[in-house]
Motif scaffolding. Structure first.
Motif, PDB file in Angstrom:
ATOM      1  N   ARG A 256     -38.138  -4.610   4.352  1.00 39.36           N
ATOM      2  CA  ARG A 256     -37.039  -5.273   5.062  1.00 39.36           C
ATOM      3  C   ARG A 256     -36.479  -6.419   4.236  1.00 39.36           C
ATOM      4  N   ILE A 257     -35.197  -6.556   4.274  1.00 38.30           N
ATOM      5  CA  ILE A 257     -34.575  -7.689   3.593  1.00 38.30           C
ATOM      6  C   ILE A 257     -34.375  -8.770   4.646  1.00 38.30           C
ATOM      7  N   MET A 258     -35.057  -9.869   4.457  1.00 43.75           N
ATOM      8  CA  MET A 258     -35.027 -10.928   5.466  1.00 43.75           C
ATOM      9  C   MET A 258     -33.626 -11.531   5.574  1.00 43.75           C
ATOM     10  N   GLY A 259     -33.270 -11.913   6.811  1.00 40.08           N
ATOM     11  CA  GLY A 259     -31.943 -12.487   7.023  1.00 40.08           C
ATOM     12  C   GLY A 259     -30.896 -11.436   7.366  1.00 40.08           C
ATOM     13  N   PHE A 260     -31.336 -10.186   7.541  1.00 40.37           N
ATOM     14  CA  PHE A 260     -30.400  -9.111   7.915  1.00 40.37           C
ATOM     15  C   PHE A 260     -30.909  -8.362   9.143  1.00 40.37           C
ATOM     16  N   GLY A 261     -29.944  -7.838   9.909  1.00 41.74           N
ATOM     17  CA  GLY A 261     -30.289  -7.026  11.070  1.00 41.74           C
ATOM     18  C   GLY A 261     -30.552  -7.913  12.281  1.00 41.74           C
ATOM     19  N   HIS A 262     -30.352  -7.328  13.431  1.00 44.21           N
ATOM     20  CA  HIS A 262     -30.628  -8.071  14.660  1.00 44.21           C
ATOM     21  C   HIS A 262     -30.766  -7.097  15.811  1.00 44.21           C
ATOM     22  N   ARG A 263     -31.658  -7.407  16.730  1.00 42.06           N
ATOM     23  CA  ARG A 263     -31.840  -6.540  17.888  1.00 42.06           C
ATOM     24  C   ARG A 263     -30.583  -6.475  18.756  1.00 42.06           C
ATOM     25  N   VAL A 264     -29.865  -7.566  18.865  1.00 38.77           N
ATOM     26  CA  VAL A 264     -28.728  -7.605  19.809  1.00 38.77           C
ATOM     27  C   VAL A 264     -27.370  -7.482  19.094  1.00 38.77           C
ATOM     28  N   VAL A 298     -26.135 -10.557  -2.329  1.00 38.14           N
ATOM     29  CA  VAL A 298     -27.170  -9.842  -1.579  1.00 38.14           C
ATOM     30  C   VAL A 298     -26.530  -9.188  -0.342  1.00 38.14           C
ATOM     31  N   GLU A 299     -25.675  -9.966   0.332  1.00 41.79           N
ATOM     32  CA  GLU A 299     -24.966  -9.447   1.512  1.00 41.79           C
ATOM     33  C   GLU A 299     -24.221  -8.153   1.192  1.00 41.79           C
ATOM     34  N   GLY A 300     -23.512  -8.177   0.070  1.00 44.06           N
ATOM     35  CA  GLY A 300     -22.711  -7.017  -0.335  1.00 44.06           C
ATOM     36  C   GLY A 300     -23.590  -5.792  -0.533  1.00 44.06           C
ATOM     37  N   VAL A 301     -24.709  -5.972  -1.229  1.00 44.21           N
ATOM     38  CA  VAL A 301     -25.575  -4.819  -1.516  1.00 44.21           C
ATOM     39  C   VAL A 301     -26.212  -4.293  -0.224  1.00 44.21           C
ATOM     40  N   GLU A 305     -25.615  -0.592   1.228  1.00 40.98           N
ATOM     41  CA  GLU A 305     -26.734   0.357   1.220  1.00 40.98           C
ATOM     42  C   GLU A 305     -27.234   0.709   2.614  1.00 40.98           C
ATOM     43  N   LYS A 306     -27.233  -0.295   3.533  1.00 38.66           N
ATOM     44  CA  LYS A 306     -27.860  -0.075   4.844  1.00 38.66           C
ATOM     45  C   LYS A 306     -26.930  -0.310   6.017  1.00 38.66           C
ATOM     46  N   GLY A 307     -25.730  -0.829   5.757  1.00 39.29           N
ATOM     47  CA  GLY A 307     -24.803  -1.131   6.861  1.00 39.29           C
ATOM     48  C   GLY A 307     -25.260  -2.294   7.719  1.00 39.29           C
ATOM     49  N   LEU A 308     -26.168  -3.117   7.199  1.00 39.55           N
ATOM     50  CA  LEU A 308     -26.693  -4.229   7.998  1.00 39.55           C
ATOM     51  C   LEU A 308     -25.887  -5.502   7.763  1.00 39.55           C
ATOM     52  N   TYR A 309     -25.788  -6.318   8.817  1.00 37.64           N
ATOM     53  CA  TYR A 309     -25.070  -7.599   8.733  1.00 37.64           C
ATOM     54  C   TYR A 309     -26.069  -8.752   8.662  1.00 37.64           C
ATOM     55  N   PRO A 310     -25.607  -9.882   8.113  1.00 40.66           N
ATOM     56  CA  PRO A 310     -26.504 -11.049   8.064  1.00 40.66           C
ATOM     57  C   PRO A 310     -26.775 -11.627   9.451  1.00 40.66           C
TER      58      PRO A 310
END
Ligand code: CMC
Length: 377
Positions: A256-264, A298-301, A305-310
């Motif tokens: 996991r890349i810390m600082g990305f993704g969120h449950r809500v 890092v945000e861009g990559v 790659e994963k479609g995840l937001y900060p």
């Protein structure tokens, strides 16, 4: 075939567990509301003390009400001498979150009145909020060989927190940056630590026990501990030309890349949007945009790659680092803000109390024959 009543919502995802007036997250639109007010307005125009008042009393304070709260918080900063001595006796190698959890629990011994669950818990809410920076400072200043903490009732909560941790009065820009970070972290609906606090309170246990549960829950890297690990990632990356390689290698290993993704949030966390800007502003003021620029890359990559937001943790560490706050104090700084939300939720829980007690779907065996101990293999 599993009956619908047997369906498990793993991680309680999408389960609506209770009603609350305190905080609303619109995960699709990326909005965060405290007591009716948009976080963007609060971050632009308010202070942490005003927001704490809002969370505790459900309305923004008048000038007089704010002055009274500020004075009260500044008067409640001092630690009981034996608690200060106790903190001095913990190993210097202890983690600050462990010290914080222990000290919050121990503080209850000195405040028997405030350990009666109910409306009087507002006193405990304010005491805990006022004293958390002093607890952290008592521990950190010894290990960092800083002089003893002075009370400094003249300083705002944000300025006192920074003064307590790095032993200097912040510049106006630093004070405002930290104040904004504290506003953004003050509450976030039923996040894991707030839920833990409410579960504890729902047994009619006291506020100090509830906040002790919350501190222990916030400590985890999937919750409050993520911003510290974001800085470890930046250290590992080192230079901008290595972002792509390091991040992609981690993703390939399913890390996991810390600082990305969120449950809500399914879009960008609005707190990240605000902190990104503060990371730039404070970086510019320090003449060092390295963290900011690395984080943008890092945000861009990660997004590609994963479609995840900060989330909120991506940029907060860079803001704190520029102020000289050591990395292992980032999560405690989070706690020094979220304590306002934890305590507001505990007060709400007492007003509308119902024991929180979900169920588990049993997947073990039944009807095993009991084997006497002498016959067990
Ligand atoms: N890096 C890489 N992949 C991720 C990440 C991430 N940060 N977050 C989610 N994913 C992937 C995950 O691997 C999974 O993929 P797959 O379906 O292929 O297995 C998918 O996205 C869904 O993940 P999940 O764990 O089921 O989602 P969740 O809602 O349980 O996770 C989260 C939420 C915050 C725990 C998670 O996004 C995460 O671990 N993020 C990193 C830690 C972090 O930044 N925490 C701070 C959260 S915000 C502040 C706070 O609440 O304290």
């Amino acid at each position: 075939m599993v009956e619908s009543s047997d369906e498990v919502q793993h991680g309680l995802q999408d389960v609506v567990a209770l009603e609350s007036r305190i905080c609303f997250i619109d995960g699709k639109e990326g909005r965060l509301i405290y007591e009716g007010y948009d976080i963007r307005d609060l971050a632009a125009r308010s202070t942490f003390e005003e927001v704490a008042y809002l969370l505790w009393y459900g309305r923004l304070p008048t000038t007089d009400q704010l002055a009274v709260l500020r004075h009260r918080l500044s008067q409640l900063r001092e630690l009981p001498p034996s608690l200060a001595a106790r903190i001095d006796s913990v190993p210097e190698t202890a983690t600050p979150m462990d010290v914080l959890r222990t000290a919050v629990s121990e503080l209850a011994l000195f405040e028997p009145e405030e350990t009666r669950p109910g409306p009087s818990s507002i006193g405990g809410a304010q005491r805990l909020t006022a004293v958390l920076p002093s607890i952290l400072a008592q521990f950190h200043r010894r290990r960092a060989r800083l002089p003893r903490l002075e009370p400094r009732p003249d300083l705002s909560h944000a300025a006192y927190l920074l003064y307590a941790l790095v032993n200097r009065v912040p510049t106006e820009l630093e004070e405002r940056a930290l104040d904004v970070a504290l506003i953004l972290h003050a509450d976030h609906e039923l996040n894991a630590s707030t839920f833990a606090a409410r579960v504890t309170a729902s047994t009619l246990s006291d506020l100090y026990s509830a906040v002790t549960s919350a501190v222990g829950t916030l400590k985890g890297p999937l919750h409050g501990g993520a911003n510290e690990r974001v800085m470890e990632l930046l250290d590992e990356i080192g230079t901008a030309d290595r972002v792509e390689e390091v991040v992609r290698a981690k993703l390939a290993r399913h890390e996991r890349i810390m600082g990305f993704g969120h449950r809500v949030y399914k879009v960008e966390d609005p707190r990240a949007t605000i902190l990104r800007e503060w990371s730039r502003k404070i970086g510019e003021a320090k003449g060092d945009l390295r963290y900011y620029e690395l984080l943008l890359k890092v945000e861009g990559v990660v997004h590609r790659e994963k479609g995840l937001y900060p989330n909120v943790d991506l940029y907060s560490g860079s803001v704190y680092s520029h102020m000289g706050i050591p990395h292992d104090l980032f999560t405690p700084v989070f706690a020094a803000s979220r304590v306002a939300g934890w305590t507001a939720h505990v007060l709400e829980e007492y007003q509308d109390l119902r024991l929180i007690r979900p169920m588990a779907k049993y997947i073990g065996p039944t009807d095993l024959p009991y084997v006497p101990i002498a016959n067990r293999a």
